[in-house]
Write an enzyme that holds these catalytic residues in place. Structure first.
Site, mmCIF file in Angstrom:
data_model
loop_
_atom_site.group_PDB
_atom_site.id
_atom_site.type_symbol
_atom_site.label_atom_id
_atom_site.label_comp_id
_atom_site.label_asym_id
_atom_site.label_seq_id
_atom_site.Cartn_x
_atom_site.Cartn_y
_atom_site.Cartn_z
ATOM 1 N N LEU A 18 0.837 -1.208 0.000
ATOM 2 C CA LEU A 18 0.000 0.000 0.000
ATOM 3 C C LEU A 18 0.872 1.258 0.000
ATOM 4 O O LEU A 18 0.563 2.237 -0.675
ATOM 5 C CB LEU A 18 -0.922 -0.003 1.231
ATOM 6 N N LYS A 120 -0.287 11.505 17.917
ATOM 7 C CA LYS A 120 -0.106 10.128 18.325
ATOM 8 C C LYS A 120 -1.416 9.453 18.704
ATOM 9 O O LYS A 120 -2.222 10.019 19.428
ATOM 10 C CB LYS A 120 0.757 10.151 19.578
ATOM 11 N N SER A 441 22.941 14.854 12.642
ATOM 12 C CA SER A 441 23.044 14.272 11.309
ATOM 13 C C SER A 441 23.190 15.357 10.250
ATOM 14 O O SER A 441 22.636 16.455 10.381
ATOM 15 C CB SER A 441 21.824 13.404 11.013
ATOM 16 N N HIS A 702 12.306 20.682 8.620
ATOM 17 C CA HIS A 702 11.386 19.907 7.776
ATOM 18 C C HIS A 702 11.128 20.599 6.451
ATOM 19 O O HIS A 702 10.589 20.007 5.532
ATOM 20 C CB HIS A 702 10.062 19.683 8.507
HETATM 21 N N1 GLN Z 1 21.147 13.147 16.362
HETATM 22 C C1 GLN Z 1 19.986 12.812 15.604
HETATM 23 C C2 GLN Z 1 20.018 13.504 14.250
HETATM 24 O O1 GLN Z 1 20.502 14.575 14.166
HETATM 25 C C3 GLN Z 1 18.721 13.206 16.325
HETATM 26 C C4 GLN Z 1 17.520 12.747 15.586
HETATM 27 C C5 GLN Z 1 16.229 12.986 16.325
HETATM 28 O O2 GLN Z 1 16.143 13.837 17.153
HETATM 29 N N2 GLN Z 1 15.202 12.249 15.998
HETATM 30 O O3 GLN Z 1 19.549 12.998 13.273
#
Ligand code: GLN
Ligand code: ZN
Length: 762
Positions: A18, A120, A441, A702
């Site tokens: 899906l 959630k 990241s 985002h």
């Molecule tokens: N250290 C992670 C990153 O920067 C934290 C990710 C998160 O907060 N979900 O991707």
């Protein structure tokens, strides 16, 4: 005869069919007809998988979300998508996913539509689209989705039991957009439910499952009263209602539930086992009691013999009125264990996914109806599997148990209070005011993903893989130096996922290949399986971090996932309390923290994005959770000297109700998400309640937009009205792994410029 039924089946498909069909349709690569036919195929297959049950759910299938489905059924789509002339399913996706005002739309006089809010679903990792209400919301029935599915089911000879969300839960989980009281809408809503039940009855439906899981949460008198009003008003409809609750205990709502005018009640007899005996006494002798005895929230085999020992006397008492089922919809577990061809054979023998859980249900029903000897072989095999798990040295590691038993309060203590540590760290790190950093990241490029895939498939050897990752890390360090950040990170190139990466290196964890569970829409997660005592055979990150540190004179932040997040994002064992499992994780992370410090790493971030997610459904149980969750973080973090700076990160900023516990974590610095809330959420962090450093995110990662320097300066000024400037950091909201380098470089450059402006003007 004990009746068997199921509350809902995973709809994403054993191979995520899906997901792929929906995403291909959204990208314009396939037709609506192709998508709807995948939907029909999945429904047919899933009914087949449930064959042999006395009643099978219909209407649990959804192209995106069951709450949004219910909003369509009740004619309650937001105003902003009304009058849309296209296909109804397209309009449904507009609410689910939003739509930006693309140039073509603007020309067509059609503005962008923002997506419905997502939140959630109780304490699961599933997220639903929040129904929207105003004082003038009206409802009107659209039964088409249910009728289509019902017709399909009938054509296949399925013993159909339509499933709908009940009116009180529907209202309770929605949000008023104009401060009006959504309970006032109940009167308008109930006739539509009545009409729906009439329509279903006209189709020959006998039983309807009406889900009211809100009954396992704390309800005030008005909401309890709403249940009385709702179910008395639906009493006259010509179908039998099975009122279904799940995910917890009814506790003081037992009496209410037992006496609502419905034909039957389903309860979660795994988490709500303590409700059963009282309910047996309270329930009028005309009503069916459905016991959810197979855990729909976890992936372990049920101890069938144990369940029968408990259930047989209940069957004596209830006779025909006993139904059995999984505890909740199987939406929250993967579909089929049989496709797990690479899972360790021993661990495999302990597990049951959705299909296997339904087989267990059939065995239980046969044992109840025809006697245990009718399924002797199955019961013996189950006993052997459960026994094997209980005894396995893979599960029980005495050294780990002993280490947990040795935990004492000193392990959770830093050497000195924050103020003293902060002074020592300031001297050592010599950071400017408003120091800049990132959350960890950096972009996971195609090359990184390719190298990982090649390495896993054996096309790239370990040396080649290491070399590729090192090259990525070097690039990441170089870029950060050019941008001018103060505390650098290695970029997490080597990590697929923040839990899986650590789980793969810990003893006690296993990984499935297809164990996907829907998180929202087409998004799925594959939670690792934490099956045994947790230990860390060797350092997990030290090599990468020290390599990164060797490339720069700036401080390099070590990056770890914290114990509570590891716990909350895994399928965890059910044979010991979650708190015990979490303490084991905490000890493993602590060992890593200590090794990083020993290797010369001066700043260590321990991410806890899922800290809040573990909060129990009832507020009365929050403190107990928070106590051990805080303890575990502190065990993980506090094995270091004063000079070592501990950071943590959380991907949200609703801390008002738990700020005391967040402060108790006593991290030297916390980075949180605040950009979208205009810093107002920082109000929770006043000096009294939160004395340590804070990095309120200054831009939303985002979005692909490059944030303007002035906007970030303005946000930080707002932050500085609430938090003393000496304690503020400048950083993005979250990690950058989903972004492109072309977005990241200008965004962070702009952020660093903002910090410089702040240093001279504040
Ligand atoms: N250290 C992670 C990153 O920067 C934290 C990710 C998160 O907060 N979900 O991707
Ligand atoms: Zn985050």
């Amino acid at each position: 005869m004990a009746i068997t039924h199921n509350l809902g089946f995973p709809r994403i498909g054993a191979k995520r069919e899906l997901k792929f069909a929906a995403e291909s349709y959204w990208k314009g690569q396939s037709s609506l007809a192709a998508l709807t036919s995948v939907g029909a195929e999945l429904r047919a297959r899933h009914w087949q998988d449930q064959a042999g049950l006395d009643l099978v759910p219909v209407g649990d299938f959804s192209f995106y979300d069951q709450m949004l489905d219910m909003s369509v059924t009740l004619g309650n789509l937001p105003e902003r998508v009304r009058g849309f002339g296209g296909d109804a399913l397209d309009n449904y996706f507009r609410v689910a996913r939003g739509r930006s005002a693309a140039a073509a739309d603007e020309q067509a006089g059609c503005a962008g539509v923002w997506a419905g809010e997502m939140t959630k679903w109780f304490d699961t990792n599933y997220h639903y689209i929040v129904p929207e209400f105003t004082a003038v919301t009206t409802f009107s029935l659209d039964a088409s989705r249910l009728l289509t599915q019902l017709t399909e089911a009938k054509a296949r000879g399925v013993a159909a039991k339509p499933v709908i969300i009940g009116p009180v839960t529907y209202l309770a989980l929605g949000k008023s957009k104009d401060e009006s009281d959504r309970l006032d809408l109940l009167e308008r809503l109930l006739p539509v439910y009545a009409e729906l039940l009439q329509v279903l009855a006209a189709e020959g439906v006998d039983w309807v499952q009406i889900d009211e899981p809100i009954l396992v949460t704390e309800l005030d008198v008005r909401w309890r009263h709403a249940f009385e009003v709702a179910y008395h008003s639906l009493k006259g409809t010509p179908v039998k209602l099975l009122l279904a609750t799940y995910f917890g205990e009814l506790q003081d709502q037992r009496y209410l539930v037992a006496n609502l005018p419905v034909a039957g009640v389903h309860i979660d007899a795994v988490r709500g086992r303590d409700d059963v005996v009282p309910l047996l006494n309270l329930l009028p002798s005309t009503k069916v009691l459905s016991l959810g005895i197979i855990d729909g929230r976890n992936i372990w085999k049920t101890d069938l013999n144990g369940v029968l020992d408990w259930l047989e006397p209940i069957q004596e008492q209830l006779g025909e009125r006993l139904w059995i089922a999984p505890s909740c919809s199987l939406l929250h577990v993967p579909v089929d264990l049989d496709s797990e061809d690479r899972l360790d054979a021993e661990v495999w023998s302990w597990l049951a996914f959705a299909k296997q859980k339904l087989s267990e249900l059939r065995v239980l029903a046969t044992a109840l109806n025809d006697g245990r000897q009718a399924v002797q072989a199955e019961l013996e095999a189950n006993r052997a599997a459960c026994e094997g798990r209980r005894r396995s040295p893979r599960v029980n590691n005495p050294a780990v148990k002993a280490a947990v038993a040795r935990i004492d309060s000193r392990m959770g203590q830093r050497q000195s209070p924050y103020a003293e540590r902060a002074a020592k760290q300031a001297e050592l790190l010599a950071l400017p005011k408003f120091p800049t950093t990132t959350i960890g990241s950096f972009p996971q490029t195609r090359e990184i993903r390719q190298a990982r895939a090649d390495f896993k498939a054996g096309r790239l050897d370990a040396e080649g893989y290491q070399a590729t990752m090192k090259a990525e890390i070097a690039r990441c360090v170089r870029e950060q130096e050019l941008i001018g950040l103060d505390v650098l990170v290695h970029g997490e190139a080597e990590r697929n996922d923040m839990v899986e990466y650590f789980g793969e290196q810990l003893e006690g964890y296993a990984f499935s290949r297809y164990g996907w569970v829907q998180s929202y829409g087409s998004r799925c997660v594959k939670p690792p399986i934490l099956f045994g005592d947790i230990s860390r055979p060797k350092p997990m990150t030290v090599g990468w971090i020290t390599y990164a540190q060797s490339l720069t004179d700036k401080p390099m932040k070590g990056m770890l996932t914290a114990p509570v997040t590891m716990l909350n994002w895994s399928f965890v064992r059910d044979d010991q309390p979650r708190s015990d499992t979490c303490r084991q994780l905490a000890l493993a992370i602590r060992a890593e923290v200590v090794d990083l410090e020993r290797a010369g790493v001066k700043v260590i971030q321990i991410d806890e994005p899922a800290f809040r997610e573990g909060l129990p459904l009832r507020k009365s149980q929050w403190q107990a959770y928070l106590d051990w969750a805080v303890e575990c973080f502190r065990i993980a973090a506090n094995g270091v000297a004063d000079e070592t700076q501990i950071h943590t990160h959380m991907c949200y900023s609703e801390f008002n109700d738990i700020i005391g516990s967040i402060a108790d974590l006593d991290a030297d610095a916390i980075t949180i998400e605040t950009a979208r809330s205009d810093m107002e959420l920082l109000d929770a962090f006043d000096d009294f309640r939160y004395p340590n450093d804070i990095g309120p995110g200054v831009y939303d990662i985002h979005s692909p937009n490059i944030p303007a320097e002035a906007r970030m300066v303005a946000l930080m000024r707002k932050a500085a009205e609430r938090i003393p400037a000496e304690r503020l950091w400048v950083n993005p909201d979250c990690g950058l792994k989903t972004r492109q380098w072309e977005e990241v470089i200008p965004s962070l450059t702009s952020m660093v410029a903002a910090a410089k402006t702040l240093r001279t003007t504040l």
